[in-house]
Structure formats: C-alpha cells, structure tokens
Write a protein that holds these residues in place. Structure first.
Motif, PDB file in Angstrom:
ATOM      1  N   PRO A   9       0.811  -1.219   0.000  1.00 40.09           N
ATOM      2  CA  PRO A   9       0.000   0.000   0.000  1.00 40.09           C
ATOM      3  C   PRO A   9       0.850   1.278   0.000  1.00 40.09           C
ATOM      4  O   PRO A   9       0.544   2.225  -0.729  1.00 40.09           O
ATOM      5  N   ALA A  10       1.922   1.297   0.781  1.00 40.46           N
ATOM      6  CA  ALA A  10       2.781   2.489   0.834  1.00 40.46           C
ATOM      7  C   ALA A  10       3.456   2.749  -0.510  1.00 40.46           C
ATOM      8  O   ALA A  10       3.632   3.907  -0.915  1.00 40.46           O
ATOM      9  N   CYS A  12       2.205   1.985  -3.424  1.00 43.19           N
ATOM     10  CA  CYS A  12       1.144   2.477  -4.293  1.00 43.19           C
ATOM     11  C   CYS A  12       0.906   3.966  -4.038  1.00 43.19           C
ATOM     12  O   CYS A  12       0.852   4.766  -4.979  1.00 43.19           O
ATOM     13  N   ARG A  13       0.800   4.353  -2.771  1.00 43.89           N
ATOM     14  CA  ARG A  13       0.608   5.767  -2.435  1.00 43.89           C
ATOM     15  C   ARG A  13       1.790   6.608  -2.889  1.00 43.89           C
ATOM     16  O   ARG A  13       1.630   7.689  -3.442  1.00 43.89           O
ATOM     17  N   ARG A  16       1.835   6.997  -6.713  1.00 44.44           N
ATOM     18  CA  ARG A  16       0.831   7.982  -7.127  1.00 44.44           C
ATOM     19  C   ARG A  16       1.312   9.386  -6.847  1.00 44.44           C
ATOM     20  O   ARG A  16       1.118  10.306  -7.657  1.00 44.44           O
ATOM     21  N   GLN A  23      -6.304   8.808  -6.608  1.00 47.22           N
ATOM     22  CA  GLN A  23      -6.727   7.406  -6.608  1.00 47.22           C
ATOM     23  C   GLN A  23      -7.600   7.124  -7.825  1.00 47.22           C
ATOM     24  O   GLN A  23      -7.497   6.065  -8.440  1.00 47.22           O
ATOM     25  N   VAL A  37      -8.681   0.835  -5.257  1.00 47.14           N
ATOM     26  CA  VAL A  37      -7.419   1.511  -4.920  1.00 47.14           C
ATOM     27  C   VAL A  37      -7.479   2.029  -3.487  1.00 47.14           C
ATOM     28  O   VAL A  37      -6.557   1.813  -2.693  1.00 47.14           O
ATOM     29  N   LYS A  38      -8.554   2.698  -3.140  1.00 51.63           N
ATOM     30  CA  LYS A  38      -8.709   3.264  -1.791  1.00 51.63           C
ATOM     31  C   LYS A  38      -8.641   2.177  -0.720  1.00 51.63           C
ATOM     32  O   LYS A  38      -7.908   2.313   0.264  1.00 51.63           O
ATOM     33  N   GLU A  41      -5.029   0.828  -0.467  1.00 52.37           N
ATOM     34  CA  GLU A  41      -4.079   1.767   0.134  1.00 52.37           C
ATOM     35  C   GLU A  41      -4.322   1.991   1.621  1.00 52.37           C
ATOM     36  O   GLU A  41      -3.389   2.305   2.357  1.00 52.37           O
ATOM     37  N   THR A  42      -5.549   1.838   2.069  1.00 53.72           N
ATOM     38  CA  THR A  42      -5.849   2.016   3.489  1.00 53.72           C
ATOM     39  C   THR A  42      -5.755   0.711   4.273  1.00 53.72           C
ATOM     40  O   THR A  42      -5.997   0.702   5.478  1.00 53.72           O
TER      41      THR A  42
END
Length: 82
Positions: A9-10, A12-13, A16, A23, A37-38, A41-42
C-alpha cells in the motif's frame, strides 16, 4: 516480467504521489474501481493477483519504477528518461 511480486500500500501511495495521480486517476489507468485503490491503500482489503498486476502495469507505464525489498527495503522511484 514484474519486478515487484507484491505491491505494498505504501508503494502504491508513493508511486501515485510521484506521478501526481489521484486514486481515481490510477483506477482509470488500471481499469479498476477507485474503491479498489482506496481500500487497498488504506489496508482494508488485499488485492487479487490479477488486480495487483493491473495496478503495477499502470504505475510503471506512468513512469515509476517499483523497487523490490532488498537490503534497504521496498520503494518507488521515477524511471530514468529513455
């Protein structure tokens, strides 16, 4: 072949952020929903392997390189211009 076996997730963030993509923009480029995506990532949901490949492909096509965890750990950086 993909350099990253598991997208974090990190990563991906961070990818971006380097691309200045929302997102929604990543979701559109990858052909997935923004909620996918949300939620990834969370940390709400893990990705299906085929969805993970779609996200990796979109991020790399956008110009980032996802770095495999080695001695320094996983990361992300901009690709060198061709």
């Amino acid at each position: 072949m993909f350099k990253v076996k598991q997208l974090l997730p990190a990563q991906c963030r961070g990818a971006r952020g380097l691309l200045n993509w929302s997102q929604g923009e990543l979701a559109e480029q990858a052909g997935v929903s923004r909620s996918t995506v949300k939620d990834f990532e969370t940390g709400r949901h893990a990705l299906h392997p085929s969805t993970e490949r779609l996200l990796i492909t979109a991020l790399e096509a956008g110009g980032v390189e996802l770095i495999v965890a080695e001695t320094a750990g996983p990361g992300v950086r901009l690709q060198r211009p061709a």
